[in-house]
Design a protein around this motif. Structure first.
Motif, PDB file in Angstrom:
ATOM      1  N   ALA A   1      39.104  37.503  42.556  1.00 16.35           N
ATOM      2  CA  ALA A   1      38.759  36.676  41.445  1.00 16.35           C
ATOM      3  C   ALA A   1      37.985  37.048  40.299  1.00 16.35           C
ATOM      4  CB  ALA A   1      37.782  35.425  42.365  1.00 16.35           C
ATOM      5  N   ALA A   2      37.055  37.963  40.589  1.00 14.32           N
ATOM      6  CA  ALA A   2      36.377  38.501  39.402  1.00 14.32           C
ATOM      7  C   ALA A   2      37.033  38.682  38.030  1.00 14.32           C
ATOM      8  CB  ALA A   2      35.118  39.286  39.810  1.00 14.32           C
ATOM      9  N   PRO A   3      38.008  39.850  38.279  1.00 20.22           N
ATOM     10  CA  PRO A   3      38.650  40.339  37.287  1.00 20.22           C
ATOM     11  C   PRO A   3      39.906  39.102  36.582  1.00 20.22           C
ATOM     12  CG  PRO A   3      39.506  41.659  38.992  1.00 20.22           C
ATOM     13  CD  PRO A   3      38.300  40.589  39.591  1.00 20.22           C
ATOM     14  N   LEU A   4      40.159  38.242  37.518  1.00 19.04           N
ATOM     15  CA  LEU A   4      41.161  37.286  37.498  1.00 19.04           C
ATOM     16  C   LEU A   4      40.323  36.343  36.411  1.00 19.04           C
ATOM     17  CD1 LEU A   4      43.851  36.096  37.507  1.00 19.04           C
ATOM     18  CD2 LEU A   4      43.203  34.729  39.497  1.00 19.04           C
ATOM     19  N   VAL A   5      39.303  35.899  36.689  1.00 21.28           N
ATOM     20  CA  VAL A   5      38.409  34.743  35.754  1.00 21.28           C
ATOM     21  C   VAL A   5      37.950  35.418  34.610  1.00 21.28           C
ATOM     22  CG1 VAL A   5      36.306  33.629  35.632  1.00 21.28           C
ATOM     23  CG2 VAL A   5      37.586  33.610  37.663  1.00 21.28           C
ATOM     24  N   LEU A   6      37.751  36.822  34.781  1.00 24.13           N
ATOM     25  CA  LEU A   6      37.287  37.455  33.118  1.00 24.13           C
ATOM     26  C   LEU A   6      38.698  37.470  32.542  1.00 24.13           C
ATOM     27  CD1 LEU A   6      35.626  39.149  31.531  1.00 24.13           C
ATOM     28  CD2 LEU A   6      36.454  41.012  32.746  1.00 24.13           C
ATOM     29  N   ALA A   7      39.930  37.829  33.055  1.00 21.59           N
ATOM     30  CA  ALA A   7      41.063  37.938  32.096  1.00 21.59           C
ATOM     31  C   ALA A   7      41.578  36.529  31.616  1.00 21.59           C
ATOM     32  CB  ALA A   7      42.167  38.427  32.870  1.00 21.59           C
ATOM     33  N   VAL A   8      41.395  35.484  32.160  1.00 27.28           N
ATOM     34  CA  VAL A   8      41.554  34.302  31.568  1.00 27.28           C
ATOM     35  C   VAL A   8      40.505  33.883  30.686  1.00 27.28           C
ATOM     36  CG1 VAL A   8      41.679  31.761  32.018  1.00 27.28           C
ATOM     37  CG2 VAL A   8      42.649  33.441  33.754  1.00 27.28           C
ATOM     38  N   LEU A   9      39.270  34.064  30.729  1.00 24.75           N
ATOM     39  CA  LEU A   9      38.322  33.926  29.696  1.00 24.75           C
ATOM     40  C   LEU A   9      38.728  34.925  28.573  1.00 24.75           C
ATOM     41  CD1 LEU A   9      35.042  33.259  31.805  1.00 24.75           C
ATOM     42  CD2 LEU A   9      36.536  31.421  30.710  1.00 24.75           C
ATOM     43  N   TRP A  10      38.903  36.051  28.774  1.00 23.17           N
ATOM     44  CA  TRP A  10      39.258  36.972  27.639  1.00 23.17           C
ATOM     45  C   TRP A  10      40.377  36.540  26.879  1.00 23.17           C
ATOM     46  CZ3 TRP A  10      36.352  41.341  26.986  1.00 23.17           C
ATOM     47  CH2 TRP A  10      36.882  42.329  25.921  1.00 23.17           C
ATOM     48  N   GLY A  11      41.407  36.166  27.444  1.00 25.11           N
ATOM     49  CA  GLY A  11      42.625  35.745  26.724  1.00 25.11           C
ATOM     50  C   GLY A  11      42.476  34.455  25.991  1.00 25.11           C
ATOM     51  N   LYS A  12      41.778  33.619  26.488  1.00 28.03           N
ATOM     52  CA  LYS A  12      41.371  32.393  25.901  1.00 28.03           C
ATOM     53  C   LYS A  12      40.699  32.276  25.007  1.00 28.03           C
ATOM     54  CE  LYS A  12      42.081  27.933  28.033  1.00 28.03           C
ATOM     55  NZ  LYS A  12      43.353  27.587  27.303  1.00 28.03           N
TER      56      LYS A  12
END
Length: 122
Positions: free
Chosen positions: A44-55
């Motif tokens: 979850a931690a890298p997935l949430v970060l990846a979504v926020l980073w991309g957005k």
């Protein structure tokens, strides 16, 4: 020659971003002693970060509400958090090295004005 060095610097920046996702996964795994929760945090931690980073933080962010200098500062905060995560998991020297590399790379990208996407600048 300038194109090659620019490409190498941008590739290093991208690898730094990928390393940040790995660090947050590692941190999430080592945060709790319960194995199921650790695995959940590791994903979850890298997935949430990846979504926020991309957005919000990527050069082609779908929600470009921040100017380039603000995005750069926010990226630096994320890299600082990643180095702190390494430090907190017992890798003090690696955390410090990660922070130094992040500061050097993000400073070079910012100072050389390499944030242009499709020939535009902000």
């Amino acid at each position: 020659m300038k194109g090659l060095s620019t490409g190498i610097l941008l590739a290093a920046f991208f690898l730094l971003e990928l390393a940040t996702f790995v660090v947050f996964g590692y941190w999430g795994y080592h945060l709790q002693s319960v194995s199921v929760f650790s695995i959940l945090l590791a994903v979850a931690a890298p997935l949430v970060l990846a979504v926020l980073w991309g957005k919000f933080l990527s050069p082609k962010a779908s929600v470009a509400i921040f100017s380039y200098p603000v995005r750069t500062a926010l990226k630096l905060v994320v890299f600082l958090a990643a180095s702190a995560a390494l430090y907190l998991t017992g890798h003090e020297k690696l955390g410090l090295a990660f922070l130094i590399v992040a500061i050097v790379i993000i400073s070079a990208v910012f100072l050389l004005n390499l944030h242009k996407v499709d020939g535009t600048s902000e």
